[in-house]
Design an enzyme around this catalytic site. Structure first.
Site, mmCIF file in Angstrom:
data_model
loop_
_atom_site.group_PDB
_atom_site.id
_atom_site.type_symbol
_atom_site.label_atom_id
_atom_site.label_comp_id
_atom_site.label_asym_id
_atom_site.label_seq_id
_atom_site.Cartn_x
_atom_site.Cartn_y
_atom_site.Cartn_z
ATOM 1 C CG ASN A 166 -6.536 -0.279 1.371
ATOM 2 O OD1 ASN A 166 -5.732 -0.201 0.330
ATOM 3 N ND2 ASN A 166 -6.108 -0.699 2.454
ATOM 4 C CG HIS A 216 -2.908 3.925 2.513
ATOM 5 N ND1 HIS A 216 -3.876 3.564 1.411
ATOM 6 C CD2 HIS A 216 -2.765 2.753 3.540
ATOM 7 C CE1 HIS A 216 -3.947 2.425 1.543
ATOM 8 N NE2 HIS A 216 -3.483 1.958 2.717
ATOM 9 C CB CYS A 231 -0.872 0.082 1.295
ATOM 10 S SG CYS A 231 -2.278 -1.263 1.072
HETATM 11 C C1 MLC Z 1 -10.271 -5.752 11.540
HETATM 12 C C2 MLC Z 1 -10.936 -4.344 12.084
HETATM 13 C C3 MLC Z 1 -11.974 -3.869 11.045
HETATM 14 C C4 MLC Z 1 -11.893 -4.679 13.326
HETATM 15 O O1 MLC Z 1 -12.494 -3.675 14.107
HETATM 16 P P1 MLC Z 1 -12.634 -3.497 15.347
HETATM 17 O O2 MLC Z 1 -11.494 -3.843 15.988
HETATM 18 O O3 MLC Z 1 -13.313 -2.026 15.441
HETATM 19 O O4 MLC Z 1 -13.925 -4.470 15.778
HETATM 20 P P2 MLC Z 1 -13.816 -5.708 16.595
HETATM 21 O O5 MLC Z 1 -12.794 -6.127 17.485
HETATM 22 O O6 MLC Z 1 -15.397 -5.870 17.173
HETATM 23 O O7 MLC Z 1 -13.899 -6.878 15.358
HETATM 24 C C5 MLC Z 1 -15.060 -7.491 14.690
HETATM 25 C C6 MLC Z 1 -14.822 -8.801 14.411
HETATM 26 O O8 MLC Z 1 -13.602 -9.314 13.822
HETATM 27 C C7 MLC Z 1 -12.909 -10.011 14.534
HETATM 28 N N1 MLC Z 1 -11.750 -9.839 14.543
HETATM 29 C C8 MLC Z 1 -11.085 -8.600 14.546
HETATM 30 N N2 MLC Z 1 -9.631 -8.775 14.293
HETATM 31 C C9 MLC Z 1 -9.434 -9.998 14.219
HETATM 32 C C10 MLC Z 1 -8.167 -10.756 13.955
HETATM 33 N N3 MLC Z 1 -7.079 -10.278 13.864
HETATM 34 N N4 MLC Z 1 -8.377 -12.081 14.074
HETATM 35 C C11 MLC Z 1 -9.650 -12.682 14.062
HETATM 36 N N5 MLC Z 1 -10.900 -11.995 14.254
HETATM 37 C C12 MLC Z 1 -10.542 -10.742 14.384
HETATM 38 C C13 MLC Z 1 -13.613 -9.740 16.064
HETATM 39 O O9 MLC Z 1 -13.497 -10.850 16.971
HETATM 40 C C14 MLC Z 1 -14.974 -9.588 15.886
HETATM 41 O O10 MLC Z 1 -15.596 -10.778 15.586
HETATM 42 P P3 MLC Z 1 -17.103 -10.976 16.172
HETATM 43 O O11 MLC Z 1 -18.022 -9.780 15.222
HETATM 44 O O12 MLC Z 1 -17.401 -12.415 15.753
HETATM 45 O O13 MLC Z 1 -17.100 -10.607 17.585
HETATM 46 C C15 MLC Z 1 -10.031 -3.272 12.505
HETATM 47 O O14 MLC Z 1 -9.258 -3.773 13.559
HETATM 48 C C16 MLC Z 1 -9.270 -2.795 11.577
HETATM 49 O O15 MLC Z 1 -9.696 -2.097 10.561
HETATM 50 N N6 MLC Z 1 -7.666 -2.875 11.398
HETATM 51 C C17 MLC Z 1 -6.699 -2.494 10.415
HETATM 52 C C18 MLC Z 1 -6.950 -3.159 9.231
HETATM 53 C C19 MLC Z 1 -5.931 -3.071 8.204
HETATM 54 O O16 MLC Z 1 -4.673 -3.599 8.947
HETATM 55 N N7 MLC Z 1 -5.868 -2.456 7.422
HETATM 56 C C20 MLC Z 1 -4.539 -2.284 6.407
HETATM 57 C C21 MLC Z 1 -4.883 -2.886 5.329
HETATM 58 S S1 MLC Z 1 -3.338 -3.217 4.595
HETATM 59 C C22 MLC Z 1 -2.918 -1.821 3.713
HETATM 60 O O17 MLC Z 1 -3.444 -0.865 3.944
HETATM 61 C C23 MLC Z 1 -1.575 -1.674 3.568
HETATM 62 C C24 MLC Z 1 -0.721 -2.632 2.604
HETATM 63 O O18 MLC Z 1 -1.373 -3.884 2.466
HETATM 64 O O19 MLC Z 1 0.296 -2.727 2.192
#
Ligand code: MLC
Length: 413
Positions: free
Chosen positions: A347, A314, A169
């Site tokens: 994204n 980003h 990214c």
């Molecule tokens: C994954 C998320 C949406 C989760 O949101 P929240 O933390 O607010 O919500 P939450 O904790 O209630 O999680 C929602 C549901 O997902 C589950 N959950 C969350 N994280 C988890 C994980 N790592 N492993 C397993 N399950 C997971 C929770 O248990 C819950 O399940 P249940 O609902 O069953 O209880 C967030 O943490 C997030 O946006 N993280 C960053 C994402 C990211 O890394 N983006 C970058 C992409 S890469 C990039 O951009 C650069 C590149 O690629 O180079």
């Protein structure tokens, strides 16, 4: 042949450099035609992958989809295409060749569409492009998209090409950083930066216990962005003049220590494998972003009142933007451009910061960017955990915000 005295060589080098900073001269964007709404996506995804029986996982996917900050995305792959490739639905089946074939045909077309828009806005002939910097995570071909773009855009065969594969990214920011150096070190250079992504390499069936697949399907979208970068804006004819939008004042890249496995992806026989530590990514960005920004702004003597800047961050997901907001104590509207692009397009890996730049320009032209900040920051994140930081200076608008340089800064070709 006698050798020139050292002083002359220095003179020659100096004369070849541009006088002013590299600037963004035009921006173009493109997406595939197939638009998917986030609310409808879980139904589509579980139907297309024949996974409707996994009701608990589908509910979880629906919850995750609502948390990402995405409302709409564009995808090259359609239900028909997936129907024609049953191997894409099996994590363990060899499908890389078929995925790469799709990317090989489609990425150059999407890249060309965004590029044509950027070149049209720039207003000069495509043959005036001297350098081409292309980046994608969607493919692994040689010759690559850069090579295909030369005939597609009518660039000169002598255009100097640089192809950057697999930068995750931060690819868009990295390509702009390279373009800045090319433009400032080659007087008269006009660099076309092109970033294009398709998620067909990421597509996979949902599986219990594989959260990464859910993130891959819920977050990422397809698109292309192109930027013309050059220093010392030129009037070629009275009717055609370059309009710098943003000067690229500095560009830096930093590795966050011990982050090697935080975002790690690789090509497998089934497309992309790897892992994004979704819980760690927002935290690590929050812990490190202010230091990266201070390192970028302090040497320039620009005060670090973050709310006085415009922002191109980003949009990795809304959790990441929330973390940036919280750490930098930004006013709610400061990340509006990043949030809008995430919401409307998802994204799109490195393409996303180019869409945000375009959105910022549009907001500035409409007077929607509160306080009309002169200085801004682009911040991109990617694998390992790598942070790209760029200091931008808005070229002050004459009337409309469609920035035109003062007459004394213009040079005649
Ligand atoms: C994954 C998320 C949406 C989760 O949101 P929240 O933390 O607010 O919500 P939450 O904790 O209630 O999680 C929602 C549901 O997902 C589950 N959950 C969350 N994280 C988890 C994980 N790592 N492993 C397993 N399950 C997971 C929770 O248990 C819950 O399940 P249940 O609902 O069953 O209880 C967030 O943490 C997030 O946006 N993280 C960053 C994402 C990211 O890394 N983006 C970058 C992409 S890469 C990039 O951009 C650069 C590149 O690629 O180079």
């Amino acid at each position: 042949m006698g050798s020139a005295p050292a002083a002359n060589v220095r003179e020659i080098c100096r004369a070849r450099r541009a006088d002013g900073p590299a600037a963004v001269l035009a921006i173009g964007t493109a997406n595939p035609a197939n638009c998917v709404l986030q609310d409808d996506f879980p139904d589509f995804y579980f139907r297309a992958t024949k996974s409707d029986h996994l009701t608990g996982l589908k509910d979880k996917f629906r919850r995750v989809c609502q948390k990402l900050g995405v409302q709409k995305r564009y995808l090259h792959h359609t239900e028909e295409m997936l129907g024609a490739h049953p191997e894409f639905l099996d994590l363990h089946a060899p499908s890389l060749d078929a995925r790469l074939d799709i990317a090989k045909a489609a990425v150059p077309k999407l890249a060309a569409e965004a590029s044509r828009r950027a070149i049209a806005e720039w207003g000069r002939p495509a043959a005036d492009i001297t350098h081409l910097v292309v980046t994608t995570n969607s493919g692994a071909h040689i010759p690559g998209v850069d090579f295909q773009l030369v005939p597609l855009l009518g660039l000169r065969p002598t255009v100097r090409r640089t192809m950057l594969y697999l930068n995750g990214c931060f690819a868009g920011a990295a390509a702009l950083r390279v373009a800045k150096d090319l433009a400032e070190n080659n007087r008269g250079a006009r660099v076309l930066v092109v970033c294009a992504e398709l998620t067909v390499l990421l597509f996979n069936r949902p599986e219990e216990g594989c959260f990464q697949v859910l993130i891959n399907q819920g977050l990422f979208g397809d698109g292309a962005g192109a930027v013309v970068v050059g220093a010392d804006p030129v009037i070629t004819t009275p009717a055609v003049r370059e309009h710098p939008l943003f000067e690229i004042v500095s560009a830096a890249q930093t590795i966050i220590p011990e982050s090697e496995d935080v975002i790690a992806m690789h090509l497998t026989k089934g497309g992309y494998g790897g892992n994004i530590s979704t819980r760690q990514v927002p935290v690590l960005i929050g812990d490190n972003i202010e230091r990266c920004l201070l390192d970028a702004f302090e040497p320039l003597g620009i005060g670090a009142e973050w709310n006085d800047l415009f922002w191109d961050v980003h949009p990795g997901s809304s959790a990441i933007l929330d973390q940036v907001d919280a750490v930098l104590q930004l006013k709610p509207e400061k990340l509006a451009a990043s949030r809008r692009v995430l919401s409307e397009y998802g994204n799109m890996f490195g393409v996303t910061v180019i869409f945000v730049l375009d959105e910022l320009r549009r907001r500035m032209e409409k007077g929607e960017e509160e306080g009309a900040p002169e200085w801004g920051a682009m911040v991109a994140f990617g694998p390992g955990l790598t942070v790209e930081t760029m200091v931008l200076h808005r070229c002050v608008a004459q009337g409309t915000g469609a920035a035109a340089p003062p007459e004394d800064k213009l040079t005649v070709a």
